[in-house]
Design an enzyme around this catalytic site. Structure first.
Site, PDB file in Angstrom:
ATOM      1  N   CYS A  71     -36.240  36.734  48.770  1.00 21.71           N
ATOM      2  CA  CYS A  71     -35.667  37.898  49.472  1.00 21.71           C
ATOM      3  C   CYS A  71     -35.636  37.690  50.976  1.00 21.71           C
ATOM      4  O   CYS A  71     -34.936  38.395  51.682  1.00 21.71           O
ATOM      5  CB  CYS A  71     -36.437  39.164  49.132  1.00 21.71           C
ATOM      6  SG  CYS A  71     -38.090  39.218  49.852  1.00 21.71           S
ATOM      7  N   ALA A 341     -43.593  29.311  60.286  1.00 22.90           N
ATOM      8  CA  ALA A 341     -44.016  28.207  61.147  1.00 22.90           C
ATOM      9  C   ALA A 341     -44.887  28.716  62.280  1.00 22.90           C
ATOM     10  O   ALA A 341     -44.819  29.894  62.660  1.00 22.90           O
ATOM     11  CB  ALA A 341     -42.790  27.511  61.714  1.00 22.90           C
ATOM     12  N   GLU A 791     -39.779  60.959  36.846  1.00 22.63           N
ATOM     13  CA  GLU A 791     -39.674  62.053  35.877  1.00 22.63           C
ATOM     14  C   GLU A 791     -38.707  63.121  36.370  1.00 22.63           C
ATOM     15  O   GLU A 791     -37.946  63.679  35.590  1.00 22.63           O
ATOM     16  CB  GLU A 791     -41.068  62.657  35.641  1.00 22.63           C
ATOM     17  CG  GLU A 791     -41.079  63.758  34.604  1.00 22.63           C
ATOM     18  CD  GLU A 791     -42.469  64.315  34.341  1.00 22.63           C
ATOM     19  OE1 GLU A 791     -43.465  63.653  34.696  1.00 22.63           O
ATOM     20  OE2 GLU A 791     -42.559  65.426  33.782  1.00 22.63           O
ATOM     21  N   ARG A 869     -52.531  71.897  36.627  1.00 22.85           N
ATOM     22  CA  ARG A 869     -53.471  70.902  36.067  1.00 22.85           C
ATOM     23  C   ARG A 869     -54.641  70.660  37.026  1.00 22.85           C
ATOM     24  O   ARG A 869     -55.759  70.410  36.591  1.00 22.85           O
ATOM     25  CB  ARG A 869     -52.761  69.595  35.726  1.00 22.85           C
ATOM     26  CG  ARG A 869     -53.535  68.731  34.762  1.00 22.85           C
ATOM     27  CD  ARG A 869     -52.790  67.486  34.378  1.00 22.85           C
ATOM     28  NE  ARG A 869     -52.059  67.600  33.135  1.00 22.85           N
ATOM     29  CZ  ARG A 869     -52.568  67.359  31.923  1.00 22.85           C
ATOM     30  NH1 ARG A 869     -53.841  67.034  31.802  1.00 22.85           N
ATOM     31  NH2 ARG A 869     -51.817  67.452  30.856  1.00 22.85           N
ATOM     32  N   GLU A1269     -52.737  58.489  31.388  1.00 20.09           N
ATOM     33  CA  GLU A1269     -53.282  59.119  32.592  1.00 20.09           C
ATOM     34  C   GLU A1269     -54.810  59.191  32.652  1.00 20.09           C
ATOM     35  O   GLU A1269     -55.389  59.049  33.726  1.00 20.09           O
ATOM     36  CB  GLU A1269     -52.709  60.531  32.718  1.00 20.09           C
ATOM     37  CG  GLU A1269     -51.228  60.537  33.004  1.00 20.09           C
ATOM     38  CD  GLU A1269     -50.648  61.928  32.877  1.00 20.09           C
ATOM     39  OE1 GLU A1269     -50.624  62.443  31.738  1.00 20.09           O
ATOM     40  OE2 GLU A1269     -50.233  62.496  33.880  1.00 20.09           O
TER      41      GLU A1269
HETATM   42  C1  FAD Z   1     -45.030  39.676  53.955  1.00 20.90           C
HETATM   43  C2  FAD Z   1     -45.385  39.221  55.322  1.00 20.90           C
HETATM   44  C3  FAD Z   1     -46.701  39.038  55.646  1.00 20.90           C
HETATM   45  C4  FAD Z   1     -47.046  38.630  56.920  1.00 20.90           C
HETATM   46  N1  FAD Z   1     -48.362  38.460  57.203  1.00 20.90           N
HETATM   47  C5  FAD Z   1     -48.719  38.052  58.421  1.00 20.90           C
HETATM   48  C6  FAD Z   1     -50.079  37.841  58.723  1.00 20.90           C
HETATM   49  O1  FAD Z   1     -50.957  38.004  57.882  1.00 20.90           O
HETATM   50  N2  FAD Z   1     -50.385  37.456  59.967  1.00 20.90           N
HETATM   51  C7  FAD Z   1     -49.441  37.256  60.923  1.00 20.90           C
HETATM   52  O2  FAD Z   1     -49.772  36.881  62.031  1.00 20.90           O
HETATM   53  N3  FAD Z   1     -48.132  37.441  60.652  1.00 20.90           N
HETATM   54  C8  FAD Z   1     -47.753  37.837  59.446  1.00 20.90           C
HETATM   55  N4  FAD Z   1     -46.438  38.037  59.165  1.00 20.90           N
HETATM   56  C9  FAD Z   1     -45.438  37.890  60.234  1.00 20.90           C
HETATM   57  C10 FAD Z   1     -44.677  36.555  60.185  1.00 20.90           C
HETATM   58  O3  FAD Z   1     -44.579  36.060  58.925  1.00 20.90           O
HETATM   59  C11 FAD Z   1     -45.339  35.509  60.955  1.00 20.90           C
HETATM   60  O4  FAD Z   1     -45.397  35.903  62.285  1.00 20.90           O
HETATM   61  C12 FAD Z   1     -44.693  34.149  60.821  1.00 20.90           C
HETATM   62  O5  FAD Z   1     -45.558  33.173  61.295  1.00 20.90           O
HETATM   63  C13 FAD Z   1     -43.368  34.048  61.523  1.00 20.90           C
HETATM   64  O6  FAD Z   1     -42.890  32.744  61.362  1.00 20.90           O
HETATM   65  P1  FAD Z   1     -41.428  32.381  60.879  1.00 20.90           P
HETATM   66  O7  FAD Z   1     -41.349  30.938  60.940  1.00 20.90           O
HETATM   67  O8  FAD Z   1     -41.142  32.963  59.578  1.00 20.90           O
HETATM   68  O9  FAD Z   1     -40.592  33.109  61.999  1.00 20.90           O
HETATM   69  P2  FAD Z   1     -39.040  33.406  62.113  1.00 20.90           P
HETATM   70  O10 FAD Z   1     -38.773  34.722  61.513  1.00 20.90           O
HETATM   71  O11 FAD Z   1     -38.230  32.284  61.631  1.00 20.90           O
HETATM   72  O12 FAD Z   1     -38.931  33.488  63.685  1.00 20.90           O
HETATM   73  C14 FAD Z   1     -39.704  34.388  64.416  1.00 20.90           C
HETATM   74  C15 FAD Z   1     -39.354  34.339  65.907  1.00 20.90           C
HETATM   75  O13 FAD Z   1     -39.778  33.118  66.475  1.00 20.90           O
HETATM   76  C16 FAD Z   1     -38.698  32.507  67.161  1.00 20.90           C
HETATM   77  N5  FAD Z   1     -38.847  31.056  67.108  1.00 20.90           N
HETATM   78  C17 FAD Z   1     -39.158  30.334  66.009  1.00 20.90           C
HETATM   79  N6  FAD Z   1     -39.225  29.025  66.351  1.00 20.90           N
HETATM   80  C18 FAD Z   1     -38.967  28.942  67.655  1.00 20.90           C
HETATM   81  C19 FAD Z   1     -38.885  27.862  68.566  1.00 20.90           C
HETATM   82  N7  FAD Z   1     -39.115  26.611  68.211  1.00 20.90           N
HETATM   83  N8  FAD Z   1     -38.609  28.158  69.853  1.00 20.90           N
HETATM   84  C20 FAD Z   1     -38.369  29.412  70.246  1.00 20.90           C
HETATM   85  N9  FAD Z   1     -38.428  30.468  69.427  1.00 20.90           N
HETATM   86  C21 FAD Z   1     -38.720  30.236  68.147  1.00 20.90           C
HETATM   87  C22 FAD Z   1     -37.499  33.007  66.431  1.00 20.90           C
HETATM   88  O14 FAD Z   1     -36.345  32.857  67.182  1.00 20.90           O
HETATM   89  C23 FAD Z   1     -37.869  34.433  66.162  1.00 20.90           C
HETATM   90  O15 FAD Z   1     -37.646  35.219  67.282  1.00 20.90           O
HETATM   91  C24 FAD Z   1     -46.051  38.423  57.901  1.00 20.90           C
HETATM   92  C25 FAD Z   1     -44.712  38.601  57.568  1.00 20.90           C
HETATM   93  C26 FAD Z   1     -44.382  38.990  56.292  1.00 20.90           C
HETATM   94  C27 FAD Z   1     -42.949  39.171  55.951  1.00 20.90           C
HETATM   95  S1  FES Z   2     -38.755  41.274  46.798  1.00 24.84           S
HETATM   96 FE1  FES Z   2     -40.787  41.703  47.370  1.00 24.84          FE
HETATM   97  S2  FES Z   2     -41.361  39.792  48.183  1.00 24.84           S
HETATM   98 FE2  FES Z   2     -39.291  39.543  47.871  1.00 24.84          FE
END
Ligand code: FAD
Ligand code: FES
Ligand code: FES
Length: 1420
Positions: A71, A341, A791, A869, A1269
Site C-alpha cells: 500500500c 532508509a 450492524e 444493557r 461478546e
Molecule cells: C507504519 C509506519 C511506521 C513508522 N514507524 C516509525 C518509527 O517507529 N520510528 C520512526 O522514526 N519513524 C517511523 N515511521 C516514519 C517513516 O517510516 C520513517 O521516518 C522512515 O525512515 C522514512 O524513510 P523513507 O525512506 O521511507 O522515506 P521517504 O518517504 O522515501 O522520504 C522521506 C523524506 O526524506 C527525503 N529524502 C529521502 N532521501 C533523501 C536524500 N538522499 N536526500 C534528501 N532528502 C531525502 C524525501 O525527499 C522525503 O522528504 C513510520 C512510518 C510508517 C508508515
Molecule cells: S493496507 Fe495496512 S499496511 Fe498496507
C-alpha cells in the site's frame, strides 16, 4: 535519461508496462491492473500489514527477499524485482503452501482479511530463514495486525517452523523439545503433519526469474505518467543533476513518509527521484572509527551490518551501534524497516524520528552532495547533526538542490556510555511519544565528565539536544548530577499546557524518567568497576517478553459434527487469498466509483456545496447528493446526505462518481463545501452534561430496587465515587464497503454490502430509492470483521451508493478508506458513571446508586439499547440488595456511537468492578474476598422485574467457575510471589487480579429474538443451508453446517452455504448480541428436522441405501427437498420501557486471572510470566488464564478463538485504545498510526483458555451458549492486575482507575512526586484530549470552583518546581544508596529545600496524599 517501461515479475509472470501511472502504489496496480485481489487494503498507511507481499531482487550475487507493504510501495519501486503475492504460493485448487496450511489447521484465520498479509510475512521469513527462532517470527510479524484471533493460534501454528516446535519427522515422535505446539494435534496423533516438512511443489516456491539475475539492476529509468514523472538515475552525477534541474523534485527512498503524505495529506509531487540504483547512496561501511550509511541504505540493512560488526568486533565502543539495533527493534515493522532508509528518516525531520536522537547524541554528521554546474562534479559538505541541524518543524539545513549522500556515526569512547530510549502507546510498531538518547564519557581514570549529550524527540517541533548537559562537562558524575540535571531538564523542556501532540504531563515525566534510566544504567556499569554503590541488575533491565506459550482446554464428547472442532469453512480460501470480499468482486462494464465527500466540521451549517471543479475532472460522471434522493433523505434522526446542517465530522454530504477510485477520490477533494460553524461544539461527556445535551428522542432509563438512599444513609461505610470507560474503534479489517448494481433500468437493485444486518440494509435502501423492499435484493457473502460496527451504521453509505446507482443507472461501488471509516462509523460508547455505595466492615454491599452518562455521539442509532444493557450489567455478578441505576444518553458532536461487542455490558460491569475494588481499598481487604462476599447466589433475585423468573437457579454458576479458575490459576500463591518481587524491585511492580463476568444472552428488543432458515437438498445429495446470519469470522456458517450435518446425518463436506441474502431468508435479525448461533441454529435444526421427517418413509423402507440414493428416490417420489423454518426465543418476555419480564434467555459466565509487570518509570507493562519456576514450585505457570462458560460447545476450536479474540479486544479497550478528539470535534486517531490496537507483542507470554466443563444450559441449542461478546470483559483481568501493580506504590486510600489504563495514565498514576506534580499542572488545556478530560484535575475543579482554581494553578506551579527535585532526590538516595552518610546528606538537602519555601509544606499537606511517594514515607 531514456524513457523505458516498468519491468517486473509477479508470481513468476513478466509484467512490462510503459503506461503505468508512477503515482500508483503496488497494491493499486496488483488489485486493479493485474486483478490479483488476494492482497488486501486494510489501512493504506503501512500500519496493519494486510497488504504485505514479498519483493525480491538480485544483489551482490544473491537474491534478497523482503516483506513490503504494497500500500505504500510505489509500483515503480519494484522495477526489475520479482513480486510474490499470496496467490503465488498456494491455492485450494492445487495445494496450499505450508504456511497457509498451518494457519488453516490452527484456526489462525477468522474473518481472513488480515490473513494474506500474515501469510506473506511468514513466507518471506521462511524464504530467508527456513528454521527461524521464535524471536525471528515475532519480529517478522511486528508489522501485521489481526483484530479477530487474538494472535495465539497464529503464533502457535508458526511455532512449528522453529527448531523447538518442529516435528521430528524421522521418528514420527513429536518435536525435538518434547513439547508440541499442537498439543493433541501432535504428529503422533496426526501423521499428516509430516508433510509440512516435505518440499512444496515447485510452483509454491516461485524461483527467482533468471532474467532478473542477468538484468542490470542499476540501469537508469524514466517514466512519465499523466501527472508525475519517475526518475531512477544510475549514477551519483545523474542523481545530483536531476536534483539541480528539478529543485521541486522529491527524493523517494522507502516512500513510507511520502506515501502517507500523498494519500492522506493530499500532497502531490510531480517529480519523483529514486536513488535505489545510485551505488554511493546505498553503501554501508563500518570500521573501528565509525558507521557510515548511505542515505538510501535501508534500516534493516543497517541493522544487519551493525549486528555483524558487533559480533566480529565486540567491545565497549559499540554502544551507539547497539542502541541503533535496539531502537530499530521497536521501529515500525519489518515491512517498513525493509524499505525505509536512514536518509528518509533523517530528512523527514520528524520531531519523533527514532534515529535522530541517536544521531544527535552520538555526534553524527550528515554529508550532503550537490552537482556543481561549472566543474561538472559533485561537491560535498559535512554538517554536524546537532542543535543547528533542524531549522524548524520538518526543516533541515540541507542546501537547496542538494541531496543527502551519507550519514557518519562515530562510535562512543571506550570509557563512555550510550543508551537510547523510546516510549510509545504500543511497544511494537508504534511511533514514539518521547524518545531520547544519551552519551557520556569521562576523562581517563576518573568520573569527570568529558562529553555529555542528551537529545530528545517528541518534546518540541524538532529533535532537541539538551543544552542543560553542557554545564555538567568537567563536573563529576554523581548523585548530585542526577538531581541537578533532572531539574535542568524539567525547566529546559518545560512544555506548555497547549503543546501540540498532547500527552504533555506524560511527556514531561518521560524526559526525566529516561534520564533517570540512563543514570542508573551508568551507575550500574560503574558499580561493576567499583566506582559507585551497587545497583541491582533488575533495576536496569527492560521489561521483556518470554517466548510465547499457550494451552487450550475443551472437553466435548461427541459422535457427530456438533461439538467437533471443525475448521471454518472458508479458512483455506482465506489463507490462499481466494476468499472474495466485497471490493474483490470483479468490476462490471460501466461501473463507477463513489468518492465520498464527508463533513469536515463537527457542528456547522452547510452554506453551499460547489461541485464544479470536481465535475470538470476527466473521468468524472457527476455527483450525487440530497437532491438526488428519490425516496426520503431522512431515516430515523439521520440523513443519507446531509442537507443543511452537519452534526459531526465524517457525515456524508455527497459523492463524486468517476470511472475509477483514483479519479473519484481526487475529484471528491475538489468539492468545495462552505460551512458556518454552530456553537457549542460538544465533544466530551462533561461538555454534554454542562450543556444539558441529551439525545432528544431517547428516554432516560432507570431501574430501581428497594430504597438505596435509605440503605446508604444507614450503611456502616460509604463511598461516593466515579469511573469512566473510554470509547473504542471497531477496527474491523475490512472497512465499510458497498456495491449496487441497478437491474432492469433501475427498477430493481442488487446490493452487496459488508454489513451485519441485511434486513436493515434492504429497508434503508428501499427507503432512499423510493421503491418497495421487494425491489431490492441485499446480499452479504462474508465480512472482514464486524464486531457490531456494521450492524447499523453501514446503511447510510450503502443507501447513498444505491442512490448513485439509481441516478446514473450504472453499477456503483465504494469502499471507505480507513480514516474515512473511522470518522464516519462511530465506535463503542464512552461512559461516565457516578455512584454511591454503602457497605459493612466485612465488605458486604447493602446499597448501590449509579448515575450513568453515555456519549451517544450525534444521533440515536442503537444508543438506547446500549444504555439498557449497561444498566443490566452494572451489577456484573453481584447482589446489590438496594439498587438504583439511572442512565442518560448524551448527545455530542462526534460520530454516532453504535453497537460494539458487549453492547454496553462491559461499560456497566466496569462500574460494578470499580465499586468492588474501592470497597476493598477502603476496608484494606483482598479484592477477591469482597467479590466472593457479594456474588449472586442460587436463590437470589436479579434486580430486574418482580416475577419468579428473576430468581437464580442452579444454572447460576459464577461461584463455582470462579473457584475453579482460582484453583487452576492460584491467585494467593501468585500474590505472595509478587509481594516478594515487589519488595525487592523499586522501579518495577507486579500485580494480579482474578475478575469474573456474567453476560446475558438475548436481544433487548423482543421482536429481534427470531431466526429463519432455508435448507435445500439437491438431487446429487448436496445440501445448501441458508439462514439470516452473516459470516464475519465468528464461524457462524461452520456451526450452522455442523448442525445440518448432525440433523440430516450427512457428512459435513456435503453441505454448503453460499451467502446471506434477503431473498432466501426475509427480515432477518442482525447478526449480533451473541445470539445468532441460537436463533439461526434453531431454525436450521427445525428445517432439517422437517426434511428428515419427509425422508423418513424412504429410510424406513430402505435403511441401508446411501444418502445420495435416498435423495434421488425422494425426488422421484416428488418429496419436497426444500424446507424453511422459523424460530423465536420462547420465554424472553422483556418490556424494555417498563423494564419488566424475563430479560435474557440465559447467562454466560467467565473469569480471567492476569499477572502483569509494570515499569513505573514509563508506564510500560507486560502480561508477564514467572521467570523463576522453581521458587514458585508450580508445574505450569500462567500469565493470563480464562475460563469461559459456553455451555456445551458447538465447536470448541471456534469458541476458543472467540474467547481469545474477545479477550485481546478487551485488553485493547482497557489498556491501549484511546480515541482522541480535537476541541473542534475532529477525530485525531484515524488510522493504525495513531490508534493502537494490540499487536502480536501484546499477548500474554503465557495464555491458558479453558471451557467450563459443566454443560449447564437448558435453554441453549444442544446445551450450548453464545460466545461472541461475553469474553470481552475478560480483558478486565489485565486492567485490574495493572491497578493491583500500581496499588503497590500509589498511596491514595481509594484509588481511581479509569479505562483505558494507557501507558500514560499508568505512569501518571504512580503517585510519585513527578507524576503528581505534572498531572496536576497539565490536567487541562491539552490540545488533544480524549473523550474524557483528566479526572483528578476535574474533581479538584468541581470542588474548588473557578476562583480557587486560579489560586491552585499558581500554587501547583511552584509546588511542582520544588517537590520534583526534592522528592526525586530522596527516592534515589533511599533506593540506590546503601551508604548511610549519603542518606543523611539527602535528608539535609530535603530539609534545606523545605526550609526555603513554606509554600511547599503548605501545598504538600493540601494536595492528595499521592503527592508523597510511599518510598519517601518509609524514610527514617
Ligand atoms: C507504519 C509506519 C511506521 C513508522 N514507524 C516509525 C518509527 O517507529 N520510528 C520512526 O522514526 N519513524 C517511523 N515511521 C516514519 C517513516 O517510516 C520513517 O521516518 C522512515 O525512515 C522514512 O524513510 P523513507 O525512506 O521511507 O522515506 P521517504 O518517504 O522515501 O522520504 C522521506 C523524506 O526524506 C527525503 N529524502 C529521502 N532521501 C533523501 C536524500 N538522499 N536526500 C534528501 N532528502 C531525502 C524525501 O525527499 C522525503 O522528504 C513510520 C512510518 C510508517 C508508515
Ligand atoms: S493496507 Fe495496512 S499496511 Fe498496507
Ligand atoms: S482474522 Fe485477522 S483481522 Fe480478522
Amino acid at each position: 535519461m531514456e524513457e523505458g517501461p516498468l519491468v517486473f515479475f509477479v508470481n513468476g509472470k513478466r509484467v512490462q508496462d510503459a503506461k503505468v501511472d508512477p503515482e500508483e502504489t503496488l497494491l493499486y496496480y496488483l488489485r486493479n491492473t493485474l486483478k490479483l485481489c488476494g492482497t488486501k487494503l486494510g489501512c493504506g498507511e503501512g500500519g496493519c500489514g494486510a497488504c504485505t507481499v514479498m519483493v525480491s531482487h538480485f544483489k551482490d550475487g544473491k537474491v534478497v527477499h523482503r516483506a513490503v507493504n504494497a500500500c505504500l510501495a510505489p509500483v515503480m519501486s519494484v522495477h526489475l524485482c520479482a513480486v510474490t503475492t499470496v496467490e503465488g504460493i498456494g491455492s485450494t485448487k492445487t495445494k496450499l503452501h505450508k504456511v497457509q496450511r498451518v494457519l488453516v489447521e490452527n484456526h489462525g484465520s477468522q474473518c481472513g482479511f488480515c490473513t494474506p498479509g500474515i501469510v506473506m510475512s511468514m513466507y518471506t521469513l521462511l524464504r530467508t530463514n527456513p528454521v527461524p527462532t521464535e524471536h525471528m517470527i515475532e519480529r517478522a510479524l511486528q508489522g501485521n495486525l489481526c483484530r479477530c484471533t487474538g494472535y495465539r493460534p497464529i503464533l502457535q501454528g508458526f511455532k512449528m517452523f522453529t527448531a523447538e516446535g518442529r516435528i521430528d519427522d524421522e521418528n514420527n515422535n513429536g518435536p525435538a523439545s518434547g513439547v508440541c505446539a499442537l498439543g493433541d494435534d501432535c504428529c503422533k496423533n496426526n501423521p499428516s503433519w509430516i508433510s509440512l516438512y516435505t518440499p512444496d511443489d515447485a510452483s509454491q516456491e516461485p524461483i527467482f526469474p533468471p532474467e532478473l539475475k542477468t538484468a542490470n539492476f542499476s540501469a537508469p529509468l524514466l517514466l512519465a505518467g499523466p501527472r508525475a514523472t519517475w526518475f531512477r538515475p544510475a549514477s551519483l552525477v545523474d542523481f545530483l543533476k536531476l536534483r539541480m534541474n528539478h529543485p521541486e523534485s522529491k527524493v523517494i527512498t522507502g516512500n513510507t513518509e511520502c506515501g502517507v503524505e500523498t494519500k492522506f495529506g493530499g500532497r502531490f509531487y510531480p517529480k519523483l527521484i529514486s536513488p535505489v540504483a545510485v551505488p554511493e547512496l546505498n553503501v554501508i561501511r563500518i570500521n573501528e572509527a565509525r558507521i557510515v550509511a548511505g542515505a538510501a541504505a535501508t534500516l534493516n540493512e543497517i541493522d544487519a551490518e551493525i549486528r555483524k560488526f558487533c559480533k566480529t568486533s565486540p567491545g565497549a565502543r559499540n554502544q551507539v551501534g547497539e542502541a541503533i539495533v535496539e531502537i530499530l527493534r521497536w521501529f515500525a515493522g519489518d515491512q517498513i524497516r525493509n524499505v525505509s532508509a536512514i536518509g528518509g528518516n533523517l530528512m523527514t525531520a520528524s520531531p519523533i524520528s527514532d534515529l535522530t536522537p541517536i544521531l544527535m547524541a552520538a555526534g553524527a554528521t550528515a554529508k550532503f552532495a550537490k552537482f556543481n554546474g561549472e566543474s561538472q562534479i559533485p561537491e560535498t559538505s559535512c554538517v554536524p547533526i546537532d542543535a543547528t541541524f533542524f531549522t524548524g518543524y520538518r526543516k533541515t539545513v540541507m542546501p537547496e538542490t542538494s541531496a543527502l549522500l551519507e550519514v557518519l556515526i562515530p562510535h562512543n569512547a571506550e570509557n563512555g556510555f550510550f543508551r537510547a530510549y523510546k516510549q510509545s502507546k504500543r511497544k511494537e510498531d508504534d511511533i514514539a511519544i518521547v524518545n531520547a538518547a544519551f552519551l557520556v564519557d569521562f576523562e581517563p581514570d576518573s568520573l569527570i565528565i568529558k562529553t555529555f549529550r542528551a537529545s530528545y524527540g517528541g518534546v518540541g517541533p524538532t529533535t532537541r539536544l539538551a543544552k542543560s548537559a553542557d554545564k555538567f562537562i568537567g563536573l563529576e558524575w554523581n548523585e548530585q548530577l542526577l538531581t541537578d540535571m533532572s531539574e535542568a531538564l524539567q525547566s529546559e523542556f518545560d512544555l506548555p499546557a497547549n503543546c501540540p501532540g498532547g500527552f504533555v504531563a506524560y511527556r514531561k515525566c518521560l524526559v526525566t524518567s529516561f534520564f533517570f534510566k540512563f543514570f542508573i544504567t551508568v551507575q550500574h556499569e560503574l558499580s561493576k568497576k567499583g566506582l559507585c554503590a551497587p545497583v541491582k541488575d533488575s533495576d536496569v533491565s527492560d521489561l521483556d517478553r518470554e517466548p510465547f506459550e499457550s494451552i487450550q482446554c475443551a472437553d466435548v464428547e461427541t459422535s457427530d459434527a456438533v461439538g467437533q472442532s471443525k475448521k471454518i469453512i472458508s479458512g483455506a480460501k482465506q489463507c490462499s487469498g481466494e476468499a472474495v470480499y466485497l471490493d474483490d468482486m470483479p468490476k462490471l462494464d460501466g461501473e463507477l466509483y463513489f468518492g465520498p465527500v464527508l463533513s469536515q466540521r463537527a457542528h456547522a451549517k452547510i452554506k453551499s456545496v460547489d461541485f464544479s471543479a470536481a465535475d470538470a475532472v476527466e473521468g468524472v460522471a457527476g455527483h450525487v447528493w440530497w437532491k438526488d434522493v428519490k425516496g426520503e433523505n431522512k431515516i430515523n434522526d439521520e440523513e443519507y446526505f446531509r442537507q443543511e446542517l452537519v452534526t459531526s465530522c465524517g457525515q456524508i454530504i455527497a459523492g463524486v462518481l468517476a470511472v475509477d477510485e483514483k479519479i473519484a477520490r481526487r475529484a471528491a477533494r475538489l468539492v468545495k463545501v462552505e460551512y458556518e460553524d454552530v456553537s457549542p461544539i460538544i465533544v466530551t461527556i462533561e461538555d454534554a452534561i454542562k450543556h444539558e445535551s441529551f439525545l432528544p428522542n431517547a428516554p432516560r432509563l432507570r431501574h430501581d430496587r428497594g430504597d438505596p438512599d435509605a440503605a446508604f444513609e444507614e450503611a456502616e461505610h460509604k463511598i461516593e465515587s466515579s469511573v469512566r470507560m473510554g470509547g473504542q474503534e471497531h477496527f474491523y479489517f475490512e472497512t465499510n464497503a458497498s456495491y449496487c448494481i441497478p437491474i432492469d433500468n433501475s427498477d430493481e437493485f442488487h446490493l452487496h454490502s459488508s454489513c451485519q444486518n441485511i434486513a436493515e440494509g434492504q429497508h434503508s435502501a428501499a427507503h432512499a430509492l423510493g421503491v418497495q423492499m421487494n425491489h431490492v435484493k441485499f446480499d452479504v457473502k462474508r465480512l472482514g470483521g464486524g464486531f457490531g460496527g456494521k450492524e447499523s451504521r453501514f446503511h447510510l453509505l450503502s443507501s447513498a451508493v444505491a442512490v448513485a446507482a439509481q441516478k446514473f443507472n450504472r453499477p456503483v461501488r465504494c469502499m471507505l478508506d480507513r480514516d474515512e471509516d473511522m470518522m464516519y462509523s462511530g465506535g463503542r460508547h464512552a461512559f461516565y458513571s457516578e455512584y454511591k455505595v454503602g457497605f459493612d466492615s466485612a465488605g458486604k454491599i447493602s446499597s448501590v446508586a449509579i448515575n450513568g452518562y453515555q456519549n451517544a455521539g450525534c444521533s440515536t442509532d442503537l444508543s438506547v439499547g446500549v444504555l439498557s444493557r449497561y444498566i443490566d450489567h452494572s451489577i456484573n455478578c453481584y447482589n446489590f440488595p438496594h439498587f438504583r441505576v439511572v442512565g442518560h444518553c448524551m448527545r455530542t458532536n462526534t460520530p454516532s456511537n453504535t453497537a460494539f461487542r458487549g453492547f454496553g455490558g462491559p461499560q456497566g460491569m466496569l462500574v460494578a468492578e470499580d465499586i468492588i475494588s474501592k470497597v476493598a481499598d477502603y476496608l484494606k481487604l483482598p479484592v477477591e474476598e469482597v467479590r466472593k462476599t457479594n456474588f449472586l447466589k442460587k436463590g437470589d433475585r436479579l434486580p430486574f422485574g418482580t416475577d419468579d423468573k428473576q430468581i437464580l437457579t442452579d444454572e447460576h454458576i459464577i461461584e463455582d467457575l470462579y473457584e475453579k479458575t482460582d484453583a487452576s490459576w492460584n491467585l494467593a500463591k501468585r500474590r505472595a510471589a509478587n509481594e516478594e518481587f515487589n519488595k525487592v524491585n523499586k522501579f518495577k511492580k507486579r500485580g494480579v487480579a482474578l475478575v469474573p463476568t456474567q453476560f446475558g444472552i438475548a436481544f433487548g428488543l423482543k421482536f429481534l429474538n427470531q431466526g429463519g432458515a432455508l435448507v435445500q437438498i439437491y438431487t446429487d445429495g448436496s445440501v445448501l443451508v441458508a439462514h439470516g446470519g452473516v459470516e464475519m469470522g465468528q464461524g457462524l456458517y461452520t456451526k450452522m453446517i455442523q448442525i445440518a450435518s448432525k440433523e440430516l446425518d450427512v457428512p459435513f463436506e456435503k453441505i454448503h452455504t453460499l451467502e446471506t441474502s434477503s431473498t432466501t431468508v426475509p427480515n432477518a435479525s442482525p447478526t449480533a448480541a451473541s445470539y445468532s448461533s441460537d436463533i439461526n441454529g434453531w431454525a436450521v435444526k427445525k428445517a432439517c428436522e422437517e426434511l428428515r421427517e419427509r425422508l423418513a418413509p424412504i429410510h424406513e423402507t430402505d435403511p441401508f441405501i446411501s444418502w445420495e440414493e435416498k435423495i434421488k428416490k425422494a425426488h422421484l417420489q416428488r418429496i419436497s427437498l426444500s424446507a424453511t423454518a422459523f424460530w423465536k426465543a420462547p420465554d424472553v418476555t422483556w418490556d424494555p420501557i417498563a423494564r419488566i419480564g424475563k430479560r435474557y434467555n440465559y447467562y454466560c459466565y467467565g473469569a480471567c486471572g492476569a499477572d502483569v509487570e509494570v515499569d513505573l518509570l514509563t508506564g510500560h507493562h507486560t502480561v508477564n510470566r514467572f521467570l523463576n519456576r522453581n521458587e514458585l514450585n508450580l508445574i505450569q505457570v500462567r500469565d493470563a488464564e480464562i475460563m469461559m462458560d459456553v455451555g456445551r460447545s458447538l465447536n470448541p476450536a471456534v469458541d476458543i478463538g472467540q474467547v481469545e479474540g474477545a479477550f485481546m479486544q478487551g485488553v485493547g479497550l482497557m489498556t491501549m485504545e484511546e480515541e482522541l478528539y480535537s476541541p473542534t470535534g475532529r477525530l485525531l486517531t484515524r488510522g493504525p498510526g495513531a490508534y493502537k490496537i494490540p499487536g502480536f507483542g501484546d499477548i500474554p507470554a503465557k495464555l491458558k483458555v479453558s471451557l467450563y466443563d459443566k454443560f449447564s444450559n437448558r435453554h441453549g441449542l444442544y446445551h450450548s451458549k453464545g460466545v461472541g461478546e461475553p469474553p470481552l470483559f475478560m480483558g478486565a483481568g489485565v486492567f485490574y492486575a495493572l491497578r493491583d501493580a500500581i496499588r503497590q506504590v500509589n498511596s491514595e486510600p481509594v484509588l481511581d482507575w479509569h479505562s483505558p489504563a494507557t501507558v500514560e495514565k499508568i505512569r501518571l498514576s504512580v503517585g510519585d512526586a513527578l507524576s503528581t506534580s505534572v498531572s496536576l499542572e497539565f490536567g487541562k488545556n491539552s490540545l488533544l484530549f480524549s473523550i474524557f478530560r483528566q479526572n483528578r484535575r476535574l474533581q479538584l475543579r468541581m470542588l474548588l470552583g473557578a476562583f480557587v482554581d486560579k489560586l491552585v494553578d499558581f500554587y501547583l506551579k511552584l509546588f511542582s518546581l520544588y517537590t520534583f527535585s526534592v522528592v526525586q532526590t530522596m527516592i534515589l538516595y533511599k533506593n540506590m544508596s546503601h551508604d548511610i552518610s549519603i542518606l543523611f546528606s539527602a535528608i539535609k538537602v530535603f530539609i534545606n529545600k523545605m526550609a526555603s519555601s513554606s509554600l511547599v509544606c503548605k501545598m504538600a499537606s493540601s494536595t492528595p496524599s499521592s503527592a508523597v511517594h510511599p518510598l519517601l514515607e518509609a524514610l527514617p
